[in-house]
Design a protein around this motif. Structure first.
Motif, short mmCIF file in Angstrom:
data_model
loop_
_atom_site.label_atom_id
_atom_site.label_comp_id
_atom_site.label_asym_id
_atom_site.label_seq_id
_atom_site.Cartn_x
_atom_site.Cartn_y
_atom_site.Cartn_z
N LEU A 240 0.76 -1.38 0.14
CA LEU A 240 0.01 0.07 -0.04
C LEU A 240 0.88 1.11 0.01
O LEU A 240 1.62 1.37 1.05
N GLY A 241 0.65 2.14 -0.89
CA GLY A 241 1.52 3.22 -1.09
C GLY A 241 2.67 2.86 -2.20
O GLY A 241 3.70 3.42 -1.92
N ALA A 242 2.26 1.78 -2.93
CA ALA A 242 3.49 1.42 -3.84
C ALA A 242 4.06 2.49 -4.80
O ALA A 242 5.00 2.03 -5.11
N ARG A 243 3.29 3.44 -5.10
CA ARG A 243 3.95 4.50 -6.07
C ARG A 243 4.85 5.56 -5.20
O ARG A 243 5.21 6.32 -5.77
N GLY A 244 4.80 5.57 -3.89
CA GLY A 244 5.22 6.45 -2.97
C GLY A 244 6.73 6.24 -3.03
O GLY A 244 7.49 5.40 -3.53
N LYS A 245 7.44 6.94 -2.12
CA LYS A 245 9.17 7.11 -2.22
C LYS A 245 9.53 5.92 -1.59
O LYS A 245 10.67 5.19 -1.90
N VAL A 246 9.05 5.28 -0.32
CA VAL A 246 9.49 4.14 0.22
C VAL A 246 8.94 3.09 -0.46
O VAL A 246 9.33 1.84 -0.59
N GLY A 247 7.35 3.18 -0.68
CA GLY A 247 6.70 2.02 -1.51
C GLY A 247 7.36 1.37 -2.58
O GLY A 247 7.37 0.15 -2.93
N ARG A 248 7.98 2.37 -3.74
CA ARG A 248 8.72 1.93 -4.74
C ARG A 248 9.95 0.93 -4.25
O ARG A 248 9.95 -0.17 -4.89
N GLU A 249 10.66 1.35 -3.02
CA GLU A 249 11.71 0.52 -2.76
C GLU A 249 11.34 -0.86 -1.99
O GLU A 249 11.92 -1.73 -2.48
N VAL A 250 10.21 -0.60 -1.48
CA VAL A 250 9.52 -2.03 -0.86
C VAL A 250 9.42 -2.87 -2.10
O VAL A 250 9.59 -3.89 -1.99
N CYS A 251 8.74 -2.38 -3.01
CA CYS A 251 8.37 -3.19 -4.11
C CYS A 251 9.57 -3.83 -4.76
O CYS A 251 9.37 -5.20 -5.10
N THR A 252 10.46 -3.10 -4.98
CA THR A 252 11.78 -3.67 -5.76
C THR A 252 12.36 -4.65 -4.80
O THR A 252 12.82 -5.59 -5.26
N ALA A 253 12.40 -4.37 -3.45
CA ALA A 253 13.03 -5.37 -2.45
C ALA A 253 12.15 -6.66 -2.25
O ALA A 253 12.86 -7.89 -2.31
N VAL A 254 11.04 -6.65 -2.40
CA VAL A 254 10.11 -7.82 -2.24
C VAL A 254 10.36 -8.55 -3.66
O VAL A 254 10.22 -10.00 -3.44
N SER A 255 10.26 -7.95 -4.66
CA SER A 255 10.22 -8.69 -5.92
C SER A 255 11.66 -9.53 -6.05
O SER A 255 11.79 -10.40 -6.64
N ALA A 256 12.73 -8.87 -5.50
CA ALA A 256 13.98 -9.47 -5.43
C ALA A 256 14.25 -10.63 -4.42
O ALA A 256 14.98 -11.41 -4.56
N ALA A 257 13.38 -10.86 -3.62
CA ALA A 257 13.41 -11.66 -2.63
C ALA A 257 12.93 -13.12 -3.01
O ALA A 257 11.70 -13.14 -3.32
N ASP A 258 13.61 -14.07 -2.72
CA ASP A 258 13.27 -15.60 -3.35
C ASP A 258 11.84 -16.04 -2.67
O ASP A 258 11.12 -16.80 -3.12
N ASP A 259 11.83 -15.79 -1.26
CA ASP A 259 10.92 -16.06 -0.40
C ASP A 259 9.39 -15.55 -0.31
O ASP A 259 8.53 -15.83 0.26
N LEU A 260 9.50 -14.35 -1.27
CA LEU A 260 8.44 -13.41 -1.10
C LEU A 260 7.81 -13.13 -2.60
O LEU A 260 8.74 -13.07 -3.53
N THR A 261 6.57 -13.23 -2.67
CA THR A 261 5.96 -12.78 -4.15
C THR A 261 4.91 -11.64 -3.87
O THR A 261 4.21 -11.50 -3.35
N LEU A 262 5.48 -10.79 -4.80
CA LEU A 262 4.73 -9.20 -4.73
C LEU A 262 3.41 -9.41 -5.69
O LEU A 262 3.33 -9.75 -6.71
N VAL A 263 2.41 -9.37 -5.12
CA VAL A 263 1.05 -9.91 -5.51
C VAL A 263 -0.01 -8.65 -6.06
O VAL A 263 -0.81 -8.72 -6.74
N ALA A 264 0.29 -7.49 -5.06
CA ALA A 264 -0.60 -6.27 -5.59
C ALA A 264 0.22 -5.07 -5.04
O ALA A 264 0.93 -5.17 -4.23
#
Ligand SMILES: NC(=O)C1=CN([C@@H]2O[C@H](COP(=O)(O)OP(=O)(O)OC[C@H]3O[C@@H](n4cnc5c(N)ncnc54)[C@H](OP(=O)(O)O)[C@@H]3O)[C@@H](O)[C@H]2O)C=CC1
Ligand SMILES: O=C(O)C1=N[C@H](C(=O)O)C[C@H](O)C1
Length: 244
Positions: free
Chosen positions: A6-30
């Protein structure tokens, strides 16, 4: 684990999306931001949500998550005791875990710990937080939490409030007061997130300073919290609860 942001287009949200996408055990679904429906989280099967939105939006978001059995890792600030009590009420018996962390960077957590440790040894203490000028809340959530921890340590040590002979001055010149501790907020283009805890005794001062120079400093803490939150039902305040 299926993660929604939530807040995926924000300053921190963007970084979180990148980090979650790069983690093998996590899947970014929304990836949800202003204008998107919260239902997207349910439709995507999110098990855990990360919230970096706005103090005005976060409570409604959390109500939705708890009602739908979705755990939450919350970086958004603006929490006071009333909001935390409300969250505990909503969480009661739900089996859902919510972490509210004023700061996810390891240096900020250490700053808070060191400040609380040092507080009992010094007659005076004040906090200066410095942030980018797009920040909505002042003082920062981190500064508020630091002040609370410092105030608690001083009270346990039997210290009185810091001495201050000010008898005349302009409004705001001495900052805000959090549990008797003065907190000053600076907003300056070019800054990210910074804090100084100034401690003073007879003939000496101690300054504890932390600088987040890039918002990637928050993402390892967010990933750690995502991996721990499903096993921590109820409300947890502060990432330190999940650190070894
Ligand atoms: N705990 C921690 O370690 C940290 C906490 N923070 C906190 O996180 C929060 C966000 O910070 P930051 O990323 O810098 O802020 P930004 O304004 O850059 O990002 C927030 C995003 O959330 C969006 N948003 C606002 N309301 C909603 C809503 N109801 N649903 C979905 N999205 C929404 C905003 O959209 P729009 O711009 O259109 O309003 C924006 O895209 C702040 O409270 C900040 O203090 C920040 C850094 C670290
Ligand atoms: O808005 C920010 O940027 C930050 N907010 C949090 C706070 O209010 O403490 C954490 C960090 O300081 C960055």
């Amino acid at each position: 684990m299926r993660v929604g942001v939530l807040g995926a287009r924000g300053k921190v949200g963007r970084e979180v999306c990148t980090a979650v996408s790069a983690a093998d055990d996590l899947t970014l679904v929304a990836q949800v931001d202003v204008g998107d429906e919260l239902e997207a989280l349910v439709e995507a099967g999110a098990q855990v949500v990360v919230d970096f939105t706005h103090p005005d939006a976060v409570m409604e978001n959390l109500r939705f998550c708890i009602d739908h059995g979705i755990h939450a890792v919350v970086g958004t600030t603006g929490f006071d005791q009333a909001r935390l009590a409300q969250l505990e009420d909503w969480l009661d018996g739900s089996g859902v875990g919510v972490l509210v962390a004023p700061n996810f960077s390891v240096g900020a957590i250490l700053t808070m710990r060191f400040a609380a440790e040092a507080a009992r040894y010094y007659e005076s203490v004040e906090i200066v937080e410095l942030h980018h000028p797009d920040k909505a809340d002042a003082p920062s959530g981190t500064a508020r939490r630091t002040a609370e921890l410092v105030a608690r340590a001083r009270a346990e040590a039997g210290l009185a409030v810091s001495p201050d002979a000010t008898s005349t001055g302009l409004p705001g010149a001495r900052g805000a007061e959090v549990d008797g501790v003065r907190v000053h907020a600076v907003r300056l283009r070019g800054l990210v997130a910074h804090q100084e805890v100034l401690l003073g005794g007879v003939g000496e001062t101690l300054t504890i300073r932390h600088d987040s120079l890039d918002r990637v400093s928050f993402t390892p803490g967010v990933l750690l919290a995502l991996r721990r939150i499903t096993a921590a039902p109820g409300l947890t305040v502060g990432l330190e609860a999940f650190l070894d």
